[in-house]
Design an enzyme around this catalytic site. Structure first.
Site, mmCIF file in Angstrom:
data_model
loop_
_atom_site.group_PDB
_atom_site.id
_atom_site.type_symbol
_atom_site.label_atom_id
_atom_site.label_comp_id
_atom_site.label_asym_id
_atom_site.label_seq_id
_atom_site.Cartn_x
_atom_site.Cartn_y
_atom_site.Cartn_z
ATOM 1 N N HIS A 151 -71.708 8.036 -31.207
ATOM 2 C CA HIS A 151 -70.284 8.158 -31.493
ATOM 3 C C HIS A 151 -69.767 6.860 -32.103
ATOM 4 C CE1 HIS A 151 -69.517 12.050 -29.770
ATOM 5 N NE2 HIS A 151 -70.240 11.727 -28.726
ATOM 6 N N LYS A 570 -57.847 14.611 -23.840
ATOM 7 C CA LYS A 570 -56.979 14.740 -25.021
ATOM 8 C C LYS A 570 -56.167 16.025 -24.949
ATOM 9 C CE LYS A 570 -58.896 15.783 -29.018
ATOM 10 N NZ LYS A 570 -58.259 16.979 -29.596
#
EC number: 4.1.1.31
Length: 904
Positions: A151, A570
């Site tokens: 990532h 999120k």
């Protein structure tokens, strides 16, 4: 840069750290004077003094703005890099101090081992009644597997990481109390050389890294760090067991490693069948090369002559067999080594490894054959007075082969469920496939998933890519062995049809074994709040499906489920995410047990608290009873890899902590807590009302416009941090389409750190209003899950800065007056309740070392943030066209990341 505020008090064990920071801070000053100018150093000192005064008096950032705004981009970049360099040396000093403290514990000879280490874990287990027999029965069930991912959160390029290692090595050498003055001078010179070379190296690459670059980056940690420390980890465990119990059982393999680099296709068009095959080949070459080099060294060590010492008949038989198997290699043996059978066998073992690399005759067919050869040498040495003549070194290689095999790290493959669904819809010619309910789709997929019917082949790009992937996995299984492949992970998994789809596609791609089964562990990833809530139903449906149950029987009736910490946060905020993950584990375990299946969890944690970061030992202590059961599989992402595995001594410590935590959680899980039955509804309320507040904020009209203006997300999107785009391809800029990593990264840079706390205060206030304040205080005191949650939020709050966040917010124009008051009020509410429930006058009062570390950094982060706001406003005024301003902004991002020690 070597003066400190008088209020910063170091505990006695940390005084050497204070001295190191002062000394290295002075060295940074010398560097700046040499590389830039004495006037520049004076300017840095003025800014630093202002920043410290501003912190001490709680003055607004405008006191800094007057000194910093309007600078030429090149001057601004130099100033930012100066403060970043200070963070760099402080971070290094703190890591070396951890090594110093570890050595002090080991030298002390006291009855108090270092907390969270293996000695500590075993002593605690023995104190709780665990016998050596019970421990011996459990050890084969222990399976710890860190999984490295690519990532884009590592904001430091490899060239700088390598120089950092040189600096660490010089400081570690300097810990030796026997160093002479000349040697200490040499240590300082080596440090300054690496530091100066770092100053002269750009912070980031001008081009985005390829998948191959990311593979090389992760491979560095696997081959240069973990390869070295794995045997030491087992030796430490043996020593701890012997010290605690008096004897040591034969140890099985407890640790292995996984990787997503080259196999994570989710949202990354650069990953495909070719990168899967290329990664497996590259990892095979890397680890076999290490084995060959080590065997070369062993050949020199194992020079025993048959005229002086005997060797086992079994070893001589193997030597003759290898001479016949590898006649060319045998012919190259030097005549003068004819009386050295260990050396001759080592040479032929190296030849077999080369044949394995070349896919030639005489190759090893499996790592177990190399293990058998090494064990043969160990047995012969032990039987012939060789315990102190090479046995130790051979056993170290054996531990490496057991841990890394011929594949180095197991490669996972990941793809989003919608990609599979589109491919199947096209193959079946069903344009309304997405509109059909999951039960109907599962019924249609059943015959294809079990092999009764063949899923039609079509030539569109999506189907062709997936067919190539499964064909590559089938080939890899044949060529590299089953151990080289990890799991096939379905991101955004919603129902059993998503899993059956992969089973059907795998069959069509040729991934079928001799028994007609698909030799693949398929792992649904639940990563939204709704999917976590519905995960139990999905798994129940899946395990009740006869087609899938037949597949699972061939996989040992063990099902893995991956839990997504990032997207759930999120989606619904940190409170809903944490509680959803906790509840999901409890419910999933119960459902699987009822259906006779062993369920294991794969934790998709990130580096930041908002994405599940934090200490592994505390996370496992807070996990539901029975959720560990000997198994820990967890992602290690971005800057976490460097922080935990960048230095050998700290990598060893990290492995010890994980293994010790798994042993404790598995052998003696926390006692059942009857009060949890009445705490859960309180936590339900906290999570529900927290989500309401969080979603009201992020779903408000024009919020995404505010986010894009009040954070440097546009700079982050322009940075060359990783091979994967920051947003799912072909989709708009809605929050749901933004990756969790840049979401967290952007808010961290803006110092608001919204994902790590927003909504928590509203949730806690709602519980208090409902009459649960006493329960909340009880939960904070006695429930590890809730206590850990509050501690994590406190840590996030301590890294934020409302005044700096307001500067960023004002970049949004009129939107500032709509959104910033919400941030300010929710922050005050959250901070107030967190301190009250933790019974603290200030955040992190219970962790003075961490509080000190943050206070050391904040005055140095502030100038970078103030500059960042000014540069961002000017860069946007050029429509993002000014490259000089962009370079300065990238330096700001790297500087804040260094200071906060986390990115996404």
């Amino acid at each position: 840069m070597n003066e400190y505020r008088s209020s910063l008090v170091f505990a006695t064990p940390d005084l050497p750290l204070r001295d190191d920071v002062r000394r290295l801070g002075a060295l940074v000053g010398d560097l700046l004077a040499e590389q830039v100018s004495a006037e520049f150093l004076d300017e840095i000192e003025r800014v630093r003094t202002t920043a410290i005064s501003r912190r001490e008096s709680d003055a607004p950032p405008s006191t800094l703005s007057e000194q910093l705004t309007g600078r030429e981009p090149r001057d601004a970049e130099a100033l930012v890099r100066a403060f970043s360099t200070y963070f760099q040396v402080v971070n290094i000093a703190e890591r070396v101090h951890r090594i110093r403290r570890r050595r002090e514990y080991q030298r002390s000879g006291t009855d108090t081992p270092q907390p969270d280490g293996l000695h500590d874990a075993l002593r605690r287990l023995k104190a709780q009644g665990v016998t050596l027999d019970e421990l011996s029965q459990w050890l084969p069930r222990i399976d710890v597997e860190p999984v490295f991912t690519a990532h884009p959160t590592e904001a430091v390029r490899r060239a700088l990481l390598e120089k950092e290692q040189l600096m660490v090595a010089s400081l570690v050498d300097n810990l030796d109390g026997m160093r002479t003055p000349n040697e200490r001078t040499s240590d300082a010179a080596r440090f300054r050389m690496a530091l100066t070379a770092s100053w002269q190296t750009a912070d980031s690459s001008p081009v985005r890294p390829t998948v191959g670059d990311e593979r090389e980056h992760v491979g560095f940690y696997l081959t240069q760090v973990l390869y070295r420390v794995i045997p030491v980890m087992y030796e430490t465990l043996e020593h701890a067991i012997e010290e605690t119990y008096g004897s040591v059982p034969a140890l099985p393999r407890l640790l292995r490693f996984g990787t997503w680099v080259g196999g994570d296709m989710d949202g990354n068009p650069n990953v495909d069948a070719n990168t899967i095959a290329g990664t497996l080949d590259a990892q095979r070459r890397a680890v076999l090369d290490r084995y060959q080099k080590e065997l070369w060294q062993l050949a020199s060590l194992l020079s025993q002559s048959t005229t002086l010492v005997q060797v086992s008949p079994e070893l001589m038989t193997q030597l003759e067999r290898y001479r016949a198997l590898l006649p060319d290699a045998a012919a190259r043996s030097r005549p003068r080594h004819g009386d050295m059978p260990y050396r001759l066998l080592n040479d032929l073992m190296r030849a077999r490894l080369q044949a394995t690399l070349d896919d030639a005759d005489g190759a090893y067919t499996a790592p177990s054959e190399l293990e058998d050869d090494l064990q043969l040498i160990l047995d012969s040495l032990q039987a012939n007075k060789g315990l102190h003549a090479g046995w130790f070194a051979v056993r170290r290689l054996l531990w490496r082969v057991r841990s890394f095999g011929f594949h180095l790290a197991r490669l996972d493959v990941r793809q989003e469920s919608s990609v599979h669904a589109r491919a199947v819809a096209d193959a079946l010619g069903q344009t309304d496939w997405d509109a059909q309910d999951a039960t109907r789709r599962a019924a249609v997929l059943g015959p294809y998933a079990c092999g009764q019917e063949a899923l039609p082949r079509v030539q569109d790009e999506g189907n062709a890519r997936l067919d190539a992937v499964f064909a590559a996995l089938a080939d890899a299984r044949t060529r590299h062995g089953a151990d080289a492949l990890g799991s096939y992970i379905i991101s955004m998994a919603h129902n059993r049809a998503d899993v059956l789809t992969v089973l059907a596609l795998a069959r069509r791609g040729g991934l079928v074994d001799a028994a007609g089964a698909v030799p693949l562990d398929i792992v649904p990833l639940f990563e939204t709040v709704d999917d976590l809530r519905g995960g139990t139903g999905t798994v129940q449906d899946l395990l009740a499906d006869p087609v899938y149950r037949q597949h699972l029987a061939a996989r040992g009736d063990t099902q893995m489920v991956m839990l997504g910490y990032s997207d759930s946060g999120k989606d619904g905020g940190i409170a809903a995410s944490r509680w959803g993950l906790q509840r999901a584990q409890v419910e999933l375990l119960e459902a699987a047990a009822d259906l006779g299946v062993r369920l294991t969890f794969f934790h998709g944690r990130g580096g930041s608290i908002a994405r599940g970061g934090g200490k592994t030992s505390r996370a496992l202590d807070a996990a539901p009873r029975g959720s560990v059961d000997g198994r820990l599989r967890v992602t290690e992402q971005g800057e976490v890899i460097h922080r935990k595995y960048g230095i050998r001594a700290l990598a060893l410590r990290s492995l010890e902590q994980m293994t010790g935590a798994v042993l404790l959680s598995s052998l003696r899980p926390r006692a059942p807590e009857p009060r949890e039955a009445r705490w859960r509804p309180v936590m339900d309320l906290v999570a529900e009302r927290s989500t309401v507040a969080y979603r009201a904020f992020v779903a408000a009209p024009e919020f995404m416009q505010y986010f894009r203006l009040a954070t440097p997300i546009d700079v982050i999107e322009r940075m060359t941090l990783g091979s994967r785009p920051s947003r799912r391809l072909g989709q708009d800029a809605a929050l749901s389409n933004l990756r969790a990593i840049p979401w967290v990264f952007a808010w961290s840079q803006a110092r608001a750190v919204i994902p790590g706390w927003y909504g928590v205060g509203s949730g806690l206030q709602a519980a208090v209003d409902a009459g649960h304040e006493d329960s909340l205080r009880e939960m904070a005191q006695d429930w590890p899950f809730f206590r850990t949650f509050l501690d994590d939020v406190a840590m996030v709050l301590s890294k934020g800065d409302l005044n700096i966040a307001e500067l960023f917010s004002r970049l949004s124009g009129d939107l500032h007056t709509r959104f910033f008051p919400l941030i300010r009020d929710e922050l005050a509410l959250t901070k107030g309740w967190v301190k009250a429930l933790l019974q603290q006058q200030s955040l992190l009062q219970h962790d003075p070392r961490l509080a000190l570390s943050i206070r050391l950094r904040n005055p140095y982060i502030d100038p970078i943030s103030v500059l960042q706001v000014d540069l961002l406003q000017r860069w946007r005024a050029t429509d993002g066209e000014d490259e000089a301003l962009l370079r300065a902004l990238v330096a700001c991002v790297n500087g804040v990341s260094q200071g906060l020690q986390n990115t996404g």
